[in-house]
Design a protein around this motif. Structure first.
Motif, PDB file in Angstrom:
ATOM      1  N   HIS A 298      15.426  11.851  13.120  1.00 52.26           N
ATOM      2  CA  HIS A 298      16.294  10.695  13.329  1.00 52.26           C
ATOM      3  C   HIS A 298      15.672   9.629  14.233  1.00 52.26           C
ATOM      4  O   HIS A 298      16.268   8.556  14.402  1.00 52.26           O
ATOM      5  CB  HIS A 298      17.647  11.143  13.903  1.00 52.26           C
ATOM      6  CG  HIS A 298      17.561  11.785  15.241  1.00 52.26           C
ATOM      7  ND1 HIS A 298      17.364  13.137  15.408  1.00 52.26           N
ATOM      8  CD2 HIS A 298      17.648  11.269  16.488  1.00 52.26           C
ATOM      9  CE1 HIS A 298      17.342  13.417  16.690  1.00 52.26           C
ATOM     10  NE2 HIS A 298      17.501  12.321  17.368  1.00 52.26           N
ATOM     11  N   VAL A 299      14.506   9.879  14.822  1.00 52.63           N
ATOM     12  CA  VAL A 299      13.852   8.845  15.619  1.00 52.63           C
ATOM     13  C   VAL A 299      12.717   8.175  14.846  1.00 52.63           C
ATOM     14  O   VAL A 299      12.043   7.307  15.390  1.00 52.63           O
ATOM     15  CB  VAL A 299      13.315   9.428  16.948  1.00 52.63           C
ATOM     16  CG1 VAL A 299      14.422  10.080  17.737  1.00 52.63           C
ATOM     17  CG2 VAL A 299      12.173  10.394  16.705  1.00 52.63           C
ATOM     18  N   LEU A 300      12.534   8.548  13.590  1.00 49.91           N
ATOM     19  CA  LEU A 300      11.483   7.926  12.790  1.00 49.91           C
ATOM     20  C   LEU A 300      11.856   6.484  12.453  1.00 49.91           C
ATOM     21  O   LEU A 300      13.031   6.162  12.295  1.00 49.91           O
ATOM     22  CB  LEU A 300      11.269   8.710  11.491  1.00 49.91           C
ATOM     23  CG  LEU A 300      10.661  10.108  11.620  1.00 49.91           C
ATOM     24  CD1 LEU A 300      10.664  10.804  10.261  1.00 49.91           C
ATOM     25  CD2 LEU A 300       9.237  10.023  12.152  1.00 49.91           C
ATOM     26  N   PRO A 301      10.867   5.594  12.317  1.00 51.11           N
ATOM     27  CA  PRO A 301      11.155   4.220  11.887  1.00 51.11           C
ATOM     28  C   PRO A 301      11.813   4.202  10.508  1.00 51.11           C
ATOM     29  O   PRO A 301      11.619   5.115   9.708  1.00 51.11           O
ATOM     30  CB  PRO A 301       9.770   3.568  11.857  1.00 51.11           C
ATOM     31  CG  PRO A 301       8.916   4.414  12.728  1.00 51.11           C
ATOM     32  CD  PRO A 301       9.447   5.809  12.616  1.00 51.11           C
ATOM     33  N   SER A 302      12.573   3.159  10.249  1.00 53.37           N
ATOM     34  CA  SER A 302      13.354   3.091   9.006  1.00 53.37           C
ATOM     35  C   SER A 302      12.474   3.130   7.765  1.00 53.37           C
ATOM     36  O   SER A 302      12.887   3.656   6.728  1.00 53.37           O
ATOM     37  CB  SER A 302      14.201   1.813   8.998  1.00 53.37           C
ATOM     38  OG  SER A 302      13.372   0.661   9.147  1.00 53.37           O
ATOM     39  N   GLU A 303      11.245   2.610   7.849  1.00 52.34           N
ATOM     40  CA  GLU A 303      10.387   2.593   6.660  1.00 52.34           C
ATOM     41  C   GLU A 303       9.759   3.956   6.383  1.00 52.34           C
ATOM     42  O   GLU A 303       9.239   4.190   5.291  1.00 52.34           O
ATOM     43  CB  GLU A 303       9.288   1.529   6.801  1.00 52.34           C
ATOM     44  CG  GLU A 303       8.228   1.818   7.848  1.00 52.34           C
ATOM     45  CD  GLU A 303       8.598   1.302   9.221  1.00 52.34           C
ATOM     46  OE1 GLU A 303       7.690   1.173  10.061  1.00 52.34           O
ATOM     47  OE2 GLU A 303       9.793   1.023   9.447  1.00 52.34           O
ATOM     48  N   LEU A 304       9.821   4.866   7.364  1.00 51.09           N
ATOM     49  CA  LEU A 304       9.236   6.194   7.172  1.00 51.09           C
ATOM     50  C   LEU A 304      10.286   7.266   6.896  1.00 51.09           C
ATOM     51  O   LEU A 304       9.986   8.273   6.247  1.00 51.09           O
ATOM     52  CB  LEU A 304       8.432   6.600   8.412  1.00 51.09           C
ATOM     53  CG  LEU A 304       7.213   5.739   8.750  1.00 51.09           C
ATOM     54  CD1 LEU A 304       6.513   6.291   9.975  1.00 51.09           C
ATOM     55  CD2 LEU A 304       6.256   5.663   7.578  1.00 51.09           C
ATOM     56  N   ALA A 305      11.496   7.068   7.394  1.00 50.22           N
ATOM     57  CA  ALA A 305      12.528   8.094   7.269  1.00 50.22           C
ATOM     58  C   ALA A 305      12.789   8.519   5.823  1.00 50.22           C
ATOM     59  O   ALA A 305      12.993   9.707   5.551  1.00 50.22           O
ATOM     60  CB  ALA A 305      13.821   7.614   7.924  1.00 50.22           C
ATOM     61  N   PRO A 306      12.788   7.596   4.818  1.00 46.05           N
ATOM     62  CA  PRO A 306      13.068   8.037   3.446  1.00 46.05           C
ATOM     63  C   PRO A 306      11.908   8.771   2.774  1.00 46.05           C
ATOM     64  O   PRO A 306      12.093   9.372   1.711  1.00 46.05           O
ATOM     65  CB  PRO A 306      13.365   6.719   2.696  1.00 46.05           C
ATOM     66  CG  PRO A 306      13.525   5.675   3.746  1.00 46.05           C
ATOM     67  CD  PRO A 306      12.702   6.132   4.897  1.00 46.05           C
TER      68      PRO A 306
ATOM     69  N   LYS B 134       0.831  -1.202   0.000  1.00 45.83           N
ATOM     70  CA  LYS B 134       0.000   0.000   0.000  1.00 45.83           C
ATOM     71  C   LYS B 134       0.872   1.262   0.000  1.00 45.83           C
ATOM     72  O   LYS B 134       1.988   1.283   0.518  1.00 45.83           O
ATOM     73  CB  LYS B 134      -0.923   0.015   1.223  1.00 45.83           C
ATOM     74  CG  LYS B 134      -1.878  -1.167   1.302  1.00 45.83           C
ATOM     75  CD  LYS B 134      -2.845  -1.185   0.143  1.00 45.83           C
ATOM     76  CE  LYS B 134      -3.825  -2.347   0.241  1.00 45.83           C
ATOM     77  NZ  LYS B 134      -4.795  -2.360  -0.888  1.00 45.83           N
ATOM     78  N   HIS B 135       0.327   2.316  -0.590  1.00 43.33           N
ATOM     79  CA  HIS B 135       1.007   3.616  -0.627  1.00 43.33           C
ATOM     80  C   HIS B 135       0.857   4.278   0.736  1.00 43.33           C
ATOM     81  O   HIS B 135      -0.240   4.362   1.289  1.00 43.33           O
ATOM     82  CB  HIS B 135       0.368   4.478  -1.714  1.00 43.33           C
ATOM     83  CG  HIS B 135       0.974   5.844  -1.844  1.00 43.33           C
ATOM     84  ND1 HIS B 135       2.310   6.051  -2.054  1.00 43.33           N
ATOM     85  CD2 HIS B 135       0.413   7.077  -1.789  1.00 43.33           C
ATOM     86  CE1 HIS B 135       2.554   7.347  -2.136  1.00 43.33           C
ATOM     87  NE2 HIS B 135       1.414   7.998  -1.970  1.00 43.33           N
ATOM     88  N   LEU B 136       1.979   4.746   1.300  1.00 40.91           N
ATOM     89  CA  LEU B 136       1.963   5.399   2.609  1.00 40.91           C
ATOM     90  C   LEU B 136       2.116   6.902   2.435  1.00 40.91           C
ATOM     91  O   LEU B 136       3.004   7.370   1.728  1.00 40.91           O
ATOM     92  CB  LEU B 136       3.103   4.869   3.486  1.00 40.91           C
ATOM     93  CG  LEU B 136       3.136   3.356   3.746  1.00 40.91           C
ATOM     94  CD1 LEU B 136       4.313   3.007   4.647  1.00 40.91           C
ATOM     95  CD2 LEU B 136       1.824   2.867   4.342  1.00 40.91           C
ATOM     96  N   VAL B 137       1.240   7.650   3.095  1.00 39.75           N
ATOM     97  CA  VAL B 137       1.289   9.114   3.055  1.00 39.75           C
ATOM     98  C   VAL B 137       1.485   9.605   4.488  1.00 39.75           C
ATOM     99  O   VAL B 137       0.519   9.723   5.248  1.00 39.75           O
ATOM    100  CB  VAL B 137       0.007   9.705   2.443  1.00 39.75           C
ATOM    101  CG1 VAL B 137       0.109  11.235   2.395  1.00 39.75           C
ATOM    102  CG2 VAL B 137      -0.261   9.129   1.076  1.00 39.75           C
ATOM    103  N   PRO B 138       2.724   9.884   4.900  1.00 36.05           N
ATOM    104  CA  PRO B 138       2.952  10.333   6.272  1.00 36.05           C
ATOM    105  C   PRO B 138       2.716  11.831   6.440  1.00 36.05           C
ATOM    106  O   PRO B 138       3.172  12.644   5.627  1.00 36.05           O
ATOM    107  CB  PRO B 138       4.420   9.974   6.522  1.00 36.05           C
ATOM    108  CG  PRO B 138       5.044   9.996   5.162  1.00 36.05           C
ATOM    109  CD  PRO B 138       3.978   9.635   4.163  1.00 36.05           C
ATOM    110  N   VAL B 139       2.006  12.184   7.484  1.00 35.20           N
ATOM    111  CA  VAL B 139       1.728  13.582   7.811  1.00 35.20           C
ATOM    112  C   VAL B 139       2.073  13.786   9.281  1.00 35.20           C
ATOM    113  O   VAL B 139       1.534  13.099  10.149  1.00 35.20           O
ATOM    114  CB  VAL B 139       0.252  13.937   7.564  1.00 35.20           C
ATOM    115  CG1 VAL B 139      -0.026  15.376   7.983  1.00 35.20           C
ATOM    116  CG2 VAL B 139      -0.112  13.723   6.101  1.00 35.20           C
TER     117      VAL B 139
END
Length: 281
Positions: free
Chosen positions: A94-102, A81-86
């Motif tokens: 730098h504390v974001l999970p690895s799948e969200l940081a990029p 699924k496509h993730l849209v972080p807000v």
């Protein structure tokens, strides 16, 4: 597009606000605001994720601490699924999970015209979902499953004193958990437990103590990140105490000497043979 909104309970006002914005933009958003905990609730969550085109992730300290949000995000990733972080509350990158940081994260901490345009641009990138993988990945378990087991135990017709004390202690730890969902669910179960009419006095007292105590405040991630390792500082408390005691001792000795010097002395008398009489000095 069908958009699943993943959020922590503390961020419900932001979730409702962004849900309305998605509706205004022509999307079909869905959130779990009308659902309750349990297996049926979790089955509906997973089904909605499978049917969605994208997940809107409302990032905040509470979101990162939520077990349910983590499982939703992981399952959506396995489904492609496509993730849209807000970001709706400040979180250091730098504390974001690895799948969200990029990923490109929309800053919606402060609602403004600029943030509204940024959110609209991100929503416009949502495309229809690809076909689900076959076979489907195994569904994640119901979050906080130990609380579901405790709910079943609380509902039993009778409970021994040991059963009651065990339930209270487990729920008490749950009310201090970092996950806001776990704290909320544990507190609800404690309230449910207190409504029983067969409670032993010790179990009832401990349950009410946990309810009154409330959760331990959690420092926000930015403070944890900036704090760094503890810095060793000289132990000044002991040396200060010694100095104070030394001053007190010196003053006490000086006072004793002063009192001794001021005390009147008795005359010393002896018989002087030269004069044939007693002489005092």
């Amino acid at each position: 597009m069908r958009v699943f909104i993943s959020y922590a309970q503390e961020d419900r006002p932001q979730a409702e606000h962004l849900k309305q914005r998605l509706l205004d933009l022509g999307h079909a958003p869905w959130s779990d605001s009308g659902l309750h905990g349990g297996q049926a609730w979790w089955d509906e969550i997973l089904n909605r994720i499978r049917e969605s085109d994208a997940l809107l992730l409302l990032i905040s300290p509470a979101f990162l601490a939520s077990q349910a949000c983590l499982l939703e995000r992981q399952y959506a990733t396995l489904l492609g699924k496509h993730l849209v972080p807000v970001m709706v509350a400040p979180v250091p990158h730098h504390v974001l999970p690895s799948e969200l940081a990029p990923l490109q994260i929309v800053d919606y901490v402060q609602a403004s015209e600029a943030s509204a345009y940024a959110f609209a641009r991100a929503a416009a990138t949502i495309q229809p979902a690809q076909q689900l993988p076959h076979p489907l990945p195994p569904p994640p378990p119901v979050p906080l499953s130990y609380l579901n087991g405790l709910r079943d135990r609380i509902a039993r017709p009778t409970l021994t004193m040991d059963d009651q004390l065990s339930i209270v202690e487990q729920l008490g730890r749950g009310t201090q958990a970092e996950d806001s969902e776990e704290r909320r669910a544990a507190r609800e179960l404690l309230e449910m437990f207190c409504r029983r009419t067969d409670l032993y006095e010790s179990a009832s007292r401990r349950a009410h103590e946990h309810l009154v105590r409330g959760p331990i405040p959690q420092p926000p991630p930015q403070q944890l990140a900036m704090a760094g390792p503890p810095v060793a500082r000289p132990a000044t408390g002991t040396s200060t105490t010694v100095k104070v005691l030394a001053w007190i001792g010196a003053a006490f000795i000086a006072l004793i000497v002063l009192i001794w010097l001021m005390m009147p002395t008795e005359p010393v008398c002896y018989f002087d043979t030269a004069v044939g009489a007693y002489v005092c000095s």
